[in-house]
Design a protein around this motif. Structure first.
Motif, PDB file in Angstrom:
ATOM      1  N   ASP A  47       0.833  -1.209   0.000  1.00  0.00           N
ATOM      2  CA  ASP A  47       0.000   0.000   0.000  1.00  0.00           C
ATOM      3  C   ASP A  47       0.869   1.261   0.000  1.00  0.00           C
ATOM      4  OD1 ASP A  47      -2.316  -1.474  -0.006  1.00  0.00           O
ATOM      5  OD2 ASP A  47      -2.570  -1.426   2.175  1.00  0.00           O
ATOM      6  N   THR A  48       1.942   1.223   0.783  1.00  0.00           N
ATOM      7  CA  THR A  48       2.853   2.366   0.808  1.00  0.00           C
ATOM      8  C   THR A  48       3.483   2.593  -0.563  1.00  0.00           C
ATOM      9  OG1 THR A  48       3.374   2.012   3.146  1.00  0.00           O
ATOM     10  CG2 THR A  48       4.942   3.304   1.867  1.00  0.00           C
ATOM     11  N   GLY A  49       3.880   1.507  -1.215  1.00  0.00           N
ATOM     12  CA  GLY A  49       4.452   1.622  -2.545  1.00  0.00           C
ATOM     13  C   GLY A  49       3.468   2.210  -3.542  1.00  0.00           C
ATOM     14  N   ARG A  50       2.218   1.792  -3.463  1.00  0.00           N
ATOM     15  CA  ARG A  50       1.193   2.348  -4.354  1.00  0.00           C
ATOM     16  C   ARG A  50       0.997   3.833  -4.103  1.00  0.00           C
ATOM     17  NH1 ARG A  50      -3.283  -2.489  -3.511  1.00  0.00           N
ATOM     18  NH2 ARG A  50      -2.383  -3.993  -4.998  1.00  0.00           N
ATOM     19  N   ASP A  51       0.980   4.220  -2.832  1.00  0.00           N
ATOM     20  CA  ASP A  51       0.813   5.635  -2.502  1.00  0.00           C
ATOM     21  C   ASP A  51       1.982   6.455  -3.029  1.00  0.00           C
ATOM     22  OD1 ASP A  51      -1.549   5.054  -1.213  1.00  0.00           O
ATOM     23  OD2 ASP A  51      -0.642   4.965   0.797  1.00  0.00           O
ATOM     24  N   MET A  52       3.195   5.944  -2.864  1.00  0.00           N
ATOM     25  CA  MET A  52       4.371   6.679  -3.320  1.00  0.00           C
ATOM     26  C   MET A  52       4.409   6.786  -4.841  1.00  0.00           C
ATOM     27  SD  MET A  52       7.256   5.163  -0.676  1.00  0.00           S
ATOM     28  CE  MET A  52       8.569   6.250  -1.261  1.00  0.00           C
ATOM     29  N   MET A  53       3.895   5.767  -5.529  1.00  0.00           N
ATOM     30  CA  MET A  53       3.835   5.840  -6.990  1.00  0.00           C
ATOM     31  C   MET A  53       2.735   6.785  -7.446  1.00  0.00           C
ATOM     32  SD  MET A  53       4.701   2.029  -8.472  1.00  0.00           S
ATOM     33  CE  MET A  53       3.539   1.128  -7.424  1.00  0.00           C
ATOM     34  N   SER A  54       1.602   6.769  -6.769  1.00  0.00           N
ATOM     35  CA  SER A  54       0.490   7.634  -7.170  1.00  0.00           C
ATOM     36  C   SER A  54       0.827   9.108  -6.986  1.00  0.00           C
ATOM     37  CB  SER A  54      -0.779   7.282  -6.372  1.00  0.00           C
ATOM     38  OG  SER A  54      -0.577   7.536  -4.983  1.00  0.00           O
ATOM     39  N   THR A  55       1.600   9.421  -5.955  1.00  0.00           N
ATOM     40  CA  THR A  55       2.008  10.808  -5.729  1.00  0.00           C
ATOM     41  C   THR A  55       3.210  11.205  -6.581  1.00  0.00           C
ATOM     42  OG1 THR A  55       3.433  10.160  -3.874  1.00  0.00           O
ATOM     43  CG2 THR A  55       1.143  10.758  -3.359  1.00  0.00           C
ATOM     44  N   GLY A  56       3.885  10.227  -7.174  1.00  0.00           N
ATOM     45  CA  GLY A  56       5.063  10.509  -7.986  1.00  0.00           C
ATOM     46  C   GLY A  56       6.348  10.600  -7.194  1.00  0.00           C
ATOM     47  N   GLU A  57       6.261  10.439  -5.874  1.00  0.00           N
ATOM     48  CA  GLU A  57       7.443  10.561  -5.027  1.00  0.00           C
ATOM     49  C   GLU A  57       8.490   9.502  -5.364  1.00  0.00           C
ATOM     50  OE1 GLU A  57       8.641  10.530  -0.243  1.00  0.00           O
ATOM     51  OE2 GLU A  57       6.620   9.962  -0.891  1.00  0.00           O
ATOM     52  N   LEU A  58       8.045   8.255  -5.530  1.00  0.00           N
ATOM     53  CA  LEU A  58       8.979   7.165  -5.801  1.00  0.00           C
ATOM     54  C   LEU A  58       9.645   7.349  -7.157  1.00  0.00           C
ATOM     55  CD1 LEU A  58      10.095   4.534  -4.667  1.00  0.00           C
ATOM     56  CD2 LEU A  58       8.224   3.324  -5.792  1.00  0.00           C
ATOM     57  N   PHE A  59       8.874   7.735  -8.161  1.00  0.00           N
ATOM     58  CA  PHE A  59       9.438   7.940  -9.497  1.00  0.00           C
ATOM     59  C   PHE A  59      10.420   9.107  -9.500  1.00  0.00           C
ATOM     60  CE2 PHE A  59       5.231   5.999 -10.519  1.00  0.00           C
ATOM     61  CZ  PHE A  59       5.721   4.818 -11.049  1.00  0.00           C
ATOM     62  N   TYR A  60      10.121  10.131  -8.727  1.00  0.00           N
ATOM     63  CA  TYR A  60      11.014  11.291  -8.668  1.00  0.00           C
ATOM     64  C   TYR A  60      12.373  10.899  -8.105  1.00  0.00           C
ATOM     65  CZ  TYR A  60      13.139  15.577  -6.977  1.00  0.00           C
ATOM     66  OH  TYR A  60      14.041  16.582  -6.713  1.00  0.00           O
ATOM     67  N   HIS A  61      12.386  10.230  -6.967  1.00  0.00           N
ATOM     68  CA  HIS A  61      13.655   9.857  -6.342  1.00  0.00           C
ATOM     69  C   HIS A  61      14.414   8.838  -7.188  1.00  0.00           C
ATOM     70  CE1 HIS A  61      13.245  12.107  -2.629  1.00  0.00           C
ATOM     71  NE2 HIS A  61      11.990  11.694  -2.524  1.00  0.00           N
ATOM     72  N   ALA A  62      13.685   7.894  -7.801  1.00  0.00           N
ATOM     73  CA  ALA A  62      14.349   6.928  -8.681  1.00  0.00           C
ATOM     74  C   ALA A  62      14.951   7.627  -9.891  1.00  0.00           C
ATOM     75  CB  ALA A  62      13.360   5.851  -9.120  1.00  0.00           C
ATOM     76  N   GLY A  63      14.234   8.615 -10.439  1.00  0.00           N
ATOM     77  CA  GLY A  63      14.750   9.356 -11.584  1.00  0.00           C
ATOM     78  C   GLY A  63      16.003  10.137 -11.250  1.00  0.00           C
ATOM     79  N   VAL A  64      16.031  10.746 -10.056  1.00  0.00           N
ATOM     80  CA  VAL A  64      17.223  11.479  -9.617  1.00  0.00           C
ATOM     81  C   VAL A  64      18.427  10.541  -9.536  1.00  0.00           C
ATOM     82  CG1 VAL A  64      18.275  12.685  -7.664  1.00  0.00           C
ATOM     83  CG2 VAL A  64      15.959  13.281  -8.393  1.00  0.00           C
TER      84      VAL A  64
END
Length: 258
Positions: A47-64
């Motif tokens: 659930d945490t992973g889904r939330d982080m993906m939906s907000t774009g937080e996870l993609f942002y940090h991975a992209g950096v």
């Protein structure tokens, strides 16, 4: 057909340990062997992973993190190939450069951080230098080894055909050294990725390594686990991608030789 079945069975065996660990994790969390704050359940982490993906937080940090590793690895691998080729082709360059380079290689990548912090600060330059150093050593040593291990008969053929030095390098030495160079590139990318995470743990306000530190400080173990999973998946994917590229190059080389 038989080989396909064996490959499928081998892949199934490789999945046994991850499945067992996931099952153990699920049982431990449901039975309350450890507090939820220390070992969150797989469902909660998902659930945490889904939330982080939906907000774009996870993609942002991975992209950096990916942007940093691309720049740093490109610099380190390019320099590594240049130094490796120079040492492989010239005994004089090897005599002067190799001892100092080996001494340089013995210092762990993260061991350079305190000194570099004083010289360049803690911004992006520090991270790029650390990543480049992580890639530089394996690429250099494997490129050097590949060039020095070119079969003598290949060089004799090039002399018989009166190849120039450039033709010998382009048509004989470098193609023969490709497997060793690719091994160095794979190891270099692995070292670059782990060096990136290490430097982000110590000096960064964004990136996957930063997520690990932030999650630990806030005691958000679900965030820590998500960051660990993403780091492992990206590293595994990059290694597999280079492996596939190496296989394609080797097939092309075999067809050309035939």
């Amino acid at each position: 057909m038989r080989s396909s079945v064996l490959e499928w069975v081998a892949k199934g065996d490789a999945l046994l340990l991850p499945i067992f660990l996931m099952a153990l994790w699920w049982v431990a969390s449901t039975q309350g062997w450890l507090p939820q704050q220390i070992l969150p359940s797989p469902a909660y982490v998902l659930d945490t992973g889904r939330d982080m993906m939906s907000t774009g937080e996870l993609f942002y940090h991975a992209g950096v993190s990916l942007r940093r590793v691309v720049f740093g690895f490109a610099i380190g691998a390019t320099l590594g190939m240049m130094v490796g080729v120079a040492m492989g082709l010239s005994n004089r360059v090897e005599d002067y450069v190799k001892p100092l380079f080996l001494a340089f290689a013995q210092i762990p990548t993260l061991g350079w951080i305190p000194l570099l912090m004083l010289l360049v600060g803690i911004e992006e330059t520090l991270k790029i230098i650390i990543i480049a150093k992580g890639a530089l050593v394996p690429v250099t040593l494997n490129t050097f080894s590949g060039i020095r291990n070119v079969p003598v008969k290949y060089l004799e053929v090039s002399r018989a055909l009166r190849f120039s030095r450039w033709q010998t390098l382009r048509l004989v030495i470098l193609p023969s050294a490709v497997p060793s160079i690719f091994t160095g590139v794979r190891y270099g990318l692995t070292h670059a990725w782990t060096s990136l995470v290490g430097v982000e743990l110590l000096a960064s306000s964004e990136g996957l390594g930063y997520l690990l530190v932030w999650g630990r400080q806030m005691f958000w173990l679900d965030t820590v686990i998500i960051a660990m999973i993403v780091i492992g998946v990206i590293g595994f994917g990059m290694d597999k991608g280079l492996n596939a590229a190496e296989v394609l190059i080797q097939r092309w080389k075999k067809k050309e030789e035939e």
